[in-house]
Design an enzyme around this catalytic site. Structure first.
Site, short mmCIF file in Angstrom:
data_model
loop_
_atom_site.label_atom_id
_atom_site.label_comp_id
_atom_site.label_asym_id
_atom_site.label_seq_id
_atom_site.Cartn_x
_atom_site.Cartn_y
_atom_site.Cartn_z
N HIS A 1 79.78 2.99 29.43
CA HIS A 1 81.13 3.61 28.92
C HIS A 1 82.11 3.83 30.14
O HIS A 1 81.70 3.95 31.16
CB HIS A 1 81.03 4.71 28.35
CG HIS A 1 80.60 4.89 26.73
ND1 HIS A 1 79.76 5.65 26.53
CD2 HIS A 1 80.88 4.27 25.88
CE1 HIS A 1 78.99 5.47 25.24
NE2 HIS A 1 80.08 4.38 24.64
N CYS B 1 79.36 13.28 27.09
CA CYS B 1 78.66 12.66 25.59
C CYS B 1 78.09 13.84 24.78
O CYS B 1 78.28 13.56 23.64
CB CYS B 1 77.44 11.84 25.96
SG CYS B 1 77.74 10.97 27.38
#
Ligand code: CIR
Length: 262
Positions: free
Chosen positions: A168, A255
């Protein structure tokens, strides 16, 4: 947006369940130890709470091994929350399980309906714009759908590239304050942070880049002394949280929560 990019009154987290051992990973570095992950997770939640924020802790979702990485399911902004559409097929179903928790706090909930995909881990909200990294999980159609919503809310969206092989965009960067970012050198080299103050992770400590600024603290993964020292010298109040087990699943500090004020 004042300091809404790093000052929050709430967070939502989800405890890892037994199925986390089947979570997605780019490389197998061994099965995560659930007991240790739970201990790290409890430390993470306690640190968020220590700032005075209220943390809603959701139960594990055994059908979704990666559900602990709740950030990927939504984008939370002052105007409302936007449900994402993960690019990993095994993760799409997580979104419906997060929506009820968000509805408790937000009257305005929008949704990425597809056909594109976008995951929260690819989105960095700064004081002046929303940066979105195209990645293996976030595609042009997903970004375009998000942009239409953000345009109507008055937020500027800027599309950037996630380095090849990096899961990411935020695997490689974090917001430290309204216009300061922590970044790996490889990501900063792309030029995406021109105009920002950039602090680099220490040599060989790229995995320290996924941190979060949450109120007075910078939460960063334990085990990266060079980066921790750099941040402390720059005046940040650093909290090091064990992340060895989530790291086996390519997960880090950002996250593990949705962060917002609503
Ligand atoms: C995944 O591959 O989707 C998970 N194992 C890790 C997700 C990490 N999320 C994030 O960086 N926001």
């Amino acid at each position: 947006m004042a300091n809404s990019s790093f000052e929050f009154t709430r967070a939502i987290t989800r405890r890892p369940g037994r199925s986390v051992t089947a979570g997605l990973r780019a490389e197998d570095t061994g099965t995560p130890d659930l007991a240790l992950m739970l201990a790290h997770h409890a430390d993470y939640v306690a640190t968020l709470k220590e700032t005075g924020a209220e943390v809603t802790e959701l139960d594990p979702l055994e059908d979704f091994p990666d559900a602990v990485f709740i950030e990927d399911t939504a984008l939370c902004l002052p105007e409302g929350a936007i449900l994402m559409r993960p690019g990993a097929p095994s993760r799409i179903g997580e979104v419906a399980h997060v929506a009820p928790a968000l509805r408790r706090f937000y009257g305005n909930i929008r949704e990425i309906t597809g056909p594109g995909h976008i995951e929260g881990g690819d989105i960095l909200t700064t004081a002046r714009e929303v940066l979105v990294g195209r990645s293996a999980r976030t595609d042009a159609a997903g970004v375009a759908e998000l942009k239409a919503i953000l345009d109507s809310w008055g937020h500027a969206l800027r599309e950037v590239e996630t380095p090849p092989g990096v899961l990411h965009f935020k695997t490689d960067c974090s917001l430290l304050d309204g216009d300061t970012v922590l970044s790996t050198r490889r990501l900063d080299a792309s030029g995406c942070f021109r105009g920002y103050r950039v602090i680099h992770t220490a040599e060989g400590e790229e995995a320290a880049a996924n941190a979060i600024r949450f109120n007075q603290f910078v939460l960063m993964p334990a085990g990266f002394p060079g980066t921790a020292e750099t941040l402390r010298k720059a005046g940040y109040e650093v909290r090091e949280i064990g992340n060895s087990e989530c790291a086996r699943l390519d997960g880090g500090m950002s996250c593990l929560s949705l962060r917002f004020s609503a």
